[in-house]
Design an enzyme around this catalytic site. Structure first.
Site, PDB file in Angstrom:
ATOM      1  N   LYS A  87      15.546  -0.420 -70.993  1.00  0.00           N
ATOM      2  CA  LYS A  87      14.939  -0.479 -69.645  1.00  0.00           C
ATOM      3  C   LYS A  87      14.745   0.979 -69.190  1.00  0.00           C
ATOM      4  CE  LYS A  87      15.493  -0.414 -65.567  1.00  0.00           C
ATOM      5  NZ  LYS A  87      14.722   0.619 -64.816  1.00  0.00           N
ATOM      6  N   GLU A 131      26.752   7.974 -69.014  1.00  0.00           N
ATOM      7  CA  GLU A 131      26.451   9.408 -68.889  1.00  0.00           C
ATOM      8  C   GLU A 131      25.914   9.582 -67.486  1.00  0.00           C
ATOM      9  OE1 GLU A 131      26.966  11.592 -71.168  1.00  0.00           O
ATOM     10  OE2 GLU A 131      26.688  10.702 -73.138  1.00  0.00           O
ATOM     11  N   CYS A 167      21.082  16.768 -65.691  1.00  0.00           N
ATOM     12  CA  CYS A 167      22.447  16.337 -65.362  1.00  0.00           C
ATOM     13  C   CYS A 167      23.434  17.498 -65.488  1.00  0.00           C
ATOM     14  CB  CYS A 167      22.848  15.182 -66.255  1.00  0.00           C
ATOM     15  SG  CYS A 167      22.595  15.559 -67.988  1.00  0.00           S
ATOM     16  N   GLU A 211      25.411  16.178 -55.871  1.00  0.00           N
ATOM     17  CA  GLU A 211      24.403  16.456 -56.889  1.00  0.00           C
ATOM     18  C   GLU A 211      23.024  16.392 -56.237  1.00  0.00           C
ATOM     19  OE1 GLU A 211      23.549  13.475 -59.902  1.00  0.00           O
ATOM     20  OE2 GLU A 211      23.488  15.056 -61.414  1.00  0.00           O
TER      21      GLU A 211
END
Ligand code: NAD
Length: 495
Positions: free
Chosen positions: A189, A265, A300, A398
């Protein structure tokens, strides 16, 4: 070397896939629904993409299960499986321009980065796991001589792969390589912002001889298709890359359904620490800038917290500002562009919201700090804030955009405390001439990867990648990634 004009021409001529890929064929979603896919650099529509929901997930998972049980892939000689994966790696390289263009148009990254980094890394991943497919040995346990106990690794079955939009194809390949090498079937997906490259890859997988039903791709939204995959009773594992928030949902989906394995992750707020004995301030400044502005900061592992020893602060800031000049926003199709657009309008507004917050909370804006002028797409200028305090929002959350927070420390202990002052633990960097200090700090910083005197220079395939703390668990890349797509079986034979 292709020019800007060459890329514009190629982009206009590109034939772009918009259907789901199930059992070796492109198909519309059962509901017939579609969603609009936008090029974030132009704010123009690229195409309407079929929108898969729960019912399509049910079909694709059944196909993947039947294919797994049939043994057509799971029981293929591992060396042959490996050959198909290597062939797919070759095809990725043969279609490099097309795949790079799809990445650039779909999520706004510079074409030069897609060509130099993303697509070669995808090919390398498939080649690497293709080569590894028949290099894994199982074990015989040191039992009493009256028994023979085999400890074998077996494929899990059906893997749901859910990925984000920042490196759309690379994140998928990091999971496809090892999961397919050991014989699983998969349902992917992609992020709703970036379905195009993986849809094309599915067709290339067929061309590479990977049997129908092994690799299925369902474009759709997280709250519908993603959730249905997470809750499905016949999915054995979810391999997820994305935000920590959604990672937590997948843990819940697992608990509410069949206790499927989950590997996560997730996000990061990585510290990049420059000690006063840094061996090369110019190199460190340029690495610090690349570490936050590469891929528009939508990385990331972005080194979004730059920690500088007070003793070298002024000198280093000068070098940093000079290095920042290397990143200027531009049309991602222009090969000279070093920074493209953010992935979508909503994300751009989120990043601008963090910039407003930093100004309100008293950080000092050194450069950037606004939407880029004169462009229709969703561009934000490279931004640096100095005088950031550890409790400010931009030091904690973040941002996932081109915004660097500069913090100052005095000495090793404070550097370690600041570096670890985060819920995340994905990556970190330390610059120091003193090898003992560098090792001490690498050991003390809680992160899945610590770079010493560099910042992610090569993205090498041979080393594991993943996080501590709320950056998730489970590792991509390296030989260790193969472990998570298998489970151990003991076969005890009494002699
Ligand atoms: P996201 O978590 O919003 O989405 C990731 C994927 O999850 C997408 O496919 C999305 O459709 C799906 N999803 C969203 N909501 C869902 C739900 N409720 N149920 C099931 N699926 C759902 O992340 P994003 O905005 O696409 O990507 C940015 C995030 O990804 C950042 O936090 C970044 O740090 C992280 N990321 C991590 C790594 C890593 O390797 N650690 C790599 C790249 C990106």
């Amino acid at each position: 070397m292709k020019t800007y004009h060459d890329w514009e021409k190629k982009a206009a001529e590109l034939s772009i896939q918009n259907q789901a890929f199930i059992n070796g064929k492109y198909v519309n979603s059962l509901s017939g629904k579609t969603f609009v896919n936008i090029n974030p650099a132009t704010a123009q529509k690229i195409n309407d993409v079929t929108e898969c929901g729960k019912e399509d997930v049910d079909v694709a998972v059944k196909v993947a299960r039947d294919t797994f049980e049939s043994g057509v892939w799971s029981n293929m000689h591992p060396a042959l499986r490996g050959k198909h994966l290597m062939r797919l790696g070759d095809l990725i390289l043969q279609h490099k321009d097309e795949l790079a263009l799809l990445e650039t148009m779909d999520m706004g990254k510079p074409i030069s980065d897609a060509m130099a980094v993303d697509i070669p890394a995808c090919a390398r991943t498939l080649h690497w796991y293709g080569e590894a497919a028949d290099k894994l040995m199982d074990e015989i346990a040191p039992t009493d001589p009256s028994a023979l106990a085999l400890v074998t690794r077996e494929a899990l079955g059906v893997i749901g792969i859910v990925v984000p939009w920042n490196f759309p194809l690379m994140m998928a390949c990091w999971k496809l390589g090892p999961s397919l090498a050991v014989g699983n079937s998969v349902v992917v997906k992609p992020a709703e912002q970036s379905p195009l490259s993986i849809l094309r890859l599915a067709e290339l997988a067929s061309e590479a001889g990977i049997p129908d039903g092994v690799l299925n791709v369902l474009p759709g939204f997280g709250e519908t298709a993603g959730q249905a995959l997470g809750l499905h009773m016949d999915v054995d594992m979810i391999a997820f890359t994305g935000s920590t928030e959604v990672g937590k949902y997948f843990m819940q989906y697992s608990g509410k359904s069949n206790l499927k394995r989950v590997s996560l992750e997730c996000g990061g707020k990585s510290p990049h620490v420059v000690m006063k004995d840094c061996p090369d301030l110019d190199k460190a400044a340029s690495a610090a800038i690349g570490g936050i502005f590469f891929n528009q900061g939508e990385v990331c592992t972005a080194g979004s917290r730059l920690l500088i020893d007070r003793a070298i602060k002024d000198e280093f800031m000068e070098k940093l500002m000079k290095a920042a000049d290397n990143y200027k926003v531009g049309d991602p199709l222009d090969p000279d562009t070093t920074m493209g657009s953010l992935v979508e309008e909503q994300h751009m507004n989120r990043v601008l919201g963090f910039i407003d917050k930093a100004n309100e909370e008293g950080a000092t804006l050194k450069v950037g700090g606004c939407r880029s002028a004169g462009r229709d797409g969703f561009f934000v200028d490279p931004t640096i804030f100095d005088d950031v305090m550890p409790d400010m929002t931009i030091a904690k959350e973040e941002i996932f955009g081109p915004v660097l927070s500069v913090l100052t420390f005095d000495g090793e202990q404070e550097a370690i405390t600041l570096a670890n002052d985060t819920i995340y633990g994905l990556a970190a960097g330390v610059w120091s001439k003193d090898i003992s200090q560098a090792h001490r700090m690498a050991r003390a910083i809680r992160a899945g990867t610590v770079w010493v005197n560099c910042w992610d220079p090569t993205g090498d395939m041979t080393v594991p990648f993943g996080g501590f703390k709320q950056s998730g668990f489970g590792r991509d890349k390296s030989i260790h990634a193969l472990e998570k797509y298998t489970d151990l079986k003991t076969t005890w034979v009494q002699l």
